[in-house]
Structure formats: C-alpha cells, structure tokens
Design a protein around this motif. Structure first.
Motif, PDB file in Angstrom:
ATOM      1  N   ILE A   1       0.837  -1.201   0.000  1.00 58.96           N
ATOM      2  CA  ILE A   1       0.000   0.000   0.000  1.00 58.96           C
ATOM      3  C   ILE A   1       0.870   1.249   0.000  1.00 58.96           C
ATOM      4  CG2 ILE A   1      -1.836   1.255   1.168  1.00 58.96           C
ATOM      5  CD1 ILE A   1      -2.693  -1.409  -0.048  1.00 58.96           C
ATOM      6  N   THR A   2       1.049   1.814  -1.179  1.00 60.84           N
ATOM      7  CA  THR A   2       1.804   3.047  -1.371  1.00 60.84           C
ATOM      8  C   THR A   2       0.959   3.998  -2.216  1.00 60.84           C
ATOM      9  OG1 THR A   2       2.827   2.266  -3.425  1.00 60.84           O
ATOM     10  CG2 THR A   2       3.981   1.750  -1.345  1.00 60.84           C
ATOM     11  N   GLU A   3       1.368   5.260  -2.258  1.00 59.89           N
ATOM     12  CA  GLU A   3       0.636   6.220  -3.077  1.00 59.89           C
ATOM     13  C   GLU A   3       0.635   5.806  -4.548  1.00 59.89           C
ATOM     14  OE1 GLU A   3       1.886  10.216  -2.380  1.00 59.89           O
ATOM     15  OE2 GLU A   3       1.782  10.037  -0.193  1.00 59.89           O
ATOM     16  N   GLU A   4       1.779   5.287  -5.000  1.00 61.73           N
ATOM     17  CA  GLU A   4       1.878   4.835  -6.393  1.00 61.73           C
ATOM     18  C   GLU A   4       0.944   3.669  -6.657  1.00 61.73           C
ATOM     19  OE1 GLU A   4       5.265   3.225  -9.568  1.00 61.73           O
ATOM     20  OE2 GLU A   4       5.772   3.527  -7.447  1.00 61.73           O
ATOM     21  N   CYS A   5       0.906   2.723  -5.715  1.00 68.17           N
ATOM     22  CA  CYS A   5       0.041   1.557  -5.867  1.00 68.17           C
ATOM     23  C   CYS A   5      -1.424   1.968  -5.919  1.00 68.17           C
ATOM     24  CB  CYS A   5       0.274   0.579  -4.712  1.00 68.17           C
ATOM     25  SG  CYS A   5      -0.934  -0.753  -4.626  1.00 68.17           S
ATOM     26  N   ILE A   6      -1.830   2.875  -5.056  1.00 65.03           N
ATOM     27  CA  ILE A   6      -3.218   3.328  -5.017  1.00 65.03           C
ATOM     28  C   ILE A   6      -3.592   4.006  -6.327  1.00 65.03           C
ATOM     29  CG2 ILE A   6      -4.820   4.924  -3.886  1.00 65.03           C
ATOM     30  CD1 ILE A   6      -3.199   4.383  -1.288  1.00 65.03           C
ATOM     31  N   ARG A   7      -2.685   4.815  -6.862  1.00 63.40           N
ATOM     32  CA  ARG A   7      -2.942   5.456  -8.163  1.00 63.40           C
ATOM     33  C   ARG A   7      -3.126   4.406  -9.252  1.00 63.40           C
ATOM     34  NH1 ARG A   7       0.706   9.345  -6.694  1.00 63.40           N
ATOM     35  NH2 ARG A   7       2.400   8.167  -7.654  1.00 63.40           N
ATOM     36  N   ASP A   8      -2.288   3.380  -9.214  1.00 62.15           N
ATOM     37  CA  ASP A   8      -2.334   2.347 -10.243  1.00 62.15           C
ATOM     38  C   ASP A   8      -3.615   1.517 -10.154  1.00 62.15           C
ATOM     39  OD1 ASP A   8      -1.327   0.801 -12.389  1.00 62.15           O
ATOM     40  OD2 ASP A   8      -0.619  -0.717 -10.983  1.00 62.15           O
ATOM     41  N   LEU A   9      -4.002   1.131  -8.928  1.00 60.85           N
ATOM     42  CA  LEU A   9      -5.164   0.260  -8.752  1.00 60.85           C
ATOM     43  C   LEU A   9      -6.490   1.003  -8.890  1.00 60.85           C
ATOM     44  CD1 LEU A   9      -4.192  -2.047  -5.735  1.00 60.85           C
ATOM     45  CD2 LEU A   9      -4.139  -2.611  -8.164  1.00 60.85           C
ATOM     46  N   TYR A  10      -6.542   2.235  -8.335  1.00 65.19           N
ATOM     47  CA  TYR A  10      -7.824   2.927  -8.226  1.00 65.19           C
ATOM     48  C   TYR A  10      -7.936   4.184  -9.084  1.00 65.19           C
ATOM     49  CZ  TYR A  10      -8.478  -0.122  -4.191  1.00 65.19           C
ATOM     50  OH  TYR A  10      -8.614  -1.227  -3.377  1.00 65.19           O
ATOM     51  N   GLY A  11      -6.817   4.630  -9.661  1.00 65.29           N
ATOM     52  CA  GLY A  11      -6.857   5.820 -10.492  1.00 65.29           C
ATOM     53  C   GLY A  11      -7.127   7.086  -9.722  1.00 65.29           C
ATOM     54  N   ILE A  12      -6.670   7.140  -8.473  1.00 67.86           N
ATOM     55  CA  ILE A  12      -6.876   8.307  -7.636  1.00 67.86           C
ATOM     56  C   ILE A  12      -5.616   8.559  -6.805  1.00 67.86           C
ATOM     57  CG2 ILE A  12      -7.882   6.961  -5.735  1.00 67.86           C
ATOM     58  CD1 ILE A  12      -9.716   9.339  -5.166  1.00 67.86           C
ATOM     59  N   SER A  13      -5.337   9.815  -6.542  1.00 68.26           N
ATOM     60  CA  SER A  13      -4.164  10.161  -5.730  1.00 68.26           C
ATOM     61  C   SER A  13      -4.589  10.370  -4.282  1.00 68.26           C
ATOM     62  CB  SER A  13      -3.499  11.434  -6.270  1.00 68.26           C
ATOM     63  OG  SER A  13      -2.956  11.207  -7.559  1.00 68.26           O
ATOM     64  N   LEU A  14      -4.083   9.526  -3.392  1.00 67.29           N
ATOM     65  CA  LEU A  14      -4.360   9.621  -1.967  1.00 67.29           C
ATOM     66  C   LEU A  14      -3.051   9.568  -1.204  1.00 67.29           C
ATOM     67  CD1 LEU A  14      -7.390   7.151  -1.605  1.00 67.29           C
ATOM     68  CD2 LEU A  14      -7.487   9.657  -1.629  1.00 67.29           C
ATOM     69  N   GLY A  15      -2.975  10.358  -0.168  1.00 66.86           N
ATOM     70  CA  GLY A  15      -1.779  10.346   0.660  1.00 66.86           C
ATOM     71  C   GLY A  15      -1.704   9.109   1.534  1.00 66.86           C
TER      72      GLY A  15
END
Length: 263
Positions: free
Chosen positions: A236-250
């Motif tokens: 669970i990293t910011e990059e991973c979240i962007r890749d999986l969900y298409g959203i930028s979260l801290g």
C-alpha cells in the motif's frame, strides 16, 4: 478447536486463470498462491475482477481456462459436499426466514436441513456451541435472526460457517453496510479466528485501512490481472493506489502504523 502448529504450506493456488462473461474478459491469466495460516485480502477497484475471482475460488463459477488447487487438489474435481468439508464461505449478501433462531441458523453449518430429522451428534452440538461462543452470540441463541442488528447478524453468518469446522474461511466484503463499531468488531473477530484458531482467511475488502491493519498479505487486482501482491506495508503506497484505483491519496504513518488518507 486448536490452532494448527504444523509447518505452513500453500492452502490455495490459482494458476493461469481466465474467465469471461460473453466477450467481456474479466480474468486474464491470474496466478497467485495463498499461504496456510495467514489472512489474505483481495482488493482493487470496481470491475477489476475480485468478485468473479471470489466466486471461482468458492466454486460458484467455473473458469474458462486455468485451475485452482486446494491443498494440491483441483477444486473442479471436488464435489460440493467434499468442498464444504474443506472450506466455509460467508457471502456478501445473506438472508434467512424471518422466524429462524440464531441457534438453528448456526446449526445449518453443521447439520444441513436434510439431516435435521436424524438429530445432532455430540460433536455437532460441541461445534455449534463453540461457533456461537467464539463469535459472542451464544446469548442470542433463542432470538430470531431477523431481530438482530446488522453486526450481530453478520456474526451469526460467520458462526454458521465456523460450525463446519474447516481450515479455510472465505469472506466476501464482511463489513459492508455495517457502521464503524461493527466493522471493527468483525475485523477483530477475523483476526482472532486466525491468530487463536489457526484458520486461514481469504477475504475481499474495499476498505484500504482495514486491509492494511488486519491482513498478512494483500493481492491487488487491476483489469483482471494481479498488479501487486505482498505484505500490506510494502504494497500500500501512493503509487500503488494510483495504479489500482486511479486516484491520488496520501499515505502516512502514525505511531508506527500506516494509514491511507481517504479524505
């Protein structure tokens, strides 16, 4: 029921799994291994294939290509009765007759309706009582399930699954529709079942923070393929979240624990 202290081994293996709904390809060569005695969470955006994967692993669907092995045995070669001796399942949506009591519903996990007329053995009674005790619903045993709160009902369904006395428990979105108190209660119960009784847990979750704090391993799906897998703190990293969900979260760390900033 005592935890299994033997050397851990793969509980389930998914090999090169393909599945389509008509021309819509949902899974595209999905492969991974789930270790015995661990809590593994499958997550990803809506439409990524996690619900289809769950249904394939629990024999509600059959793959177009590829195989799923349970302790080395292809589940396609296991009848539903034999499969039920090895795994128990709590689906996302559950319903029961309005007048059914807690104890009767839990007993269906141990003694299916067709067997009720034959009576319950001492072993059946023992497992049914244990399942109600460990889920903290014994005090509701004579109450109608329909009169319980959402969190209480969810524990009843988990108890019914536990009454099967299997090594593996599948959970599909176990905290859906529950308020935060009951969500935490259910997740703590899941952790207890794993840590104290050695049950291998395989679950689908939407909540990333619950996945981080209550899982040993995460498998992230994207467009029908495994995009990431590993320990929660690593995955669970910011990059991973962007890749999986298409959203930028801290993503931050508080008192040594990682949290996703979802607002």
């Amino acid at each position: 029921m005592q935890p299994d202290t033997k050397q851990r081994k793969p509980a389930l293996e998914v090999r090169d799994l393909f599945f389509s709904y008509g021309k819509n390809k949902v899974l595209k060569g999905t492969s991974f291994t789930i270790e015995e005695g661990k809590i593994t969470t499958i997550m990803g955006a809506n439409g990524c294939g996690k619900s289809t994967l769950f249904n394939l692993m629990t024999k509600n669907l059959y793959p177009r290509k590829g195989n799923i092995f349970l302790y080395g045995k292809n589940i396609q070669n296991l009848g539903l009765k034999d499969f039920a001796k090895r795994v128990s399942i709590v689906h996302q949506y559950n319903s029961s007759a309005d007048d059914i009591t807690v104890e009767r519903l839990v007993s269906f996990g141990r003694t299916p309706h067709r067997k009720m007329m034959q009576g319950r053995s001492d072993e059946d009674e023992k497992m049914i009582r244990w399942a109600m005790e460990v889920t903290n619903i014994l005090k509701y045993r004579d109450r109608e399930v329909s009169r319980l709160s959402g969190g209480q009902r969810q524990r009843v369904w988990i108890a019914m699954a536990l009454a099967q006395n299997t090594k593996i428990l599948f959970l599909d979105e176990p905290t859906t529709y529950l308020d935060i108190r009951y969500q935490i209660e259910i997740m703590k119960l899941v952790k207890k079942l794993n840590q104290e009784y050695g049950i291998t847990i395989i679950m689908v979750l939407h909540d990333m923070n619950q996945a981080i704090h209550f899982s040993d391993r995460i498998i992230g799906l994207k467009e029908g393929e495994v995009a990431v897998q590993g320990a929660p703190d690593e995955v669970i990293t910011e990059e991973c979240i962007r890749d999986l969900y298409g959203i930028s979260l801290g993503v931050t760390t508080i008192e040594g624990k990682k949290f996703v900033l979802t607002v």
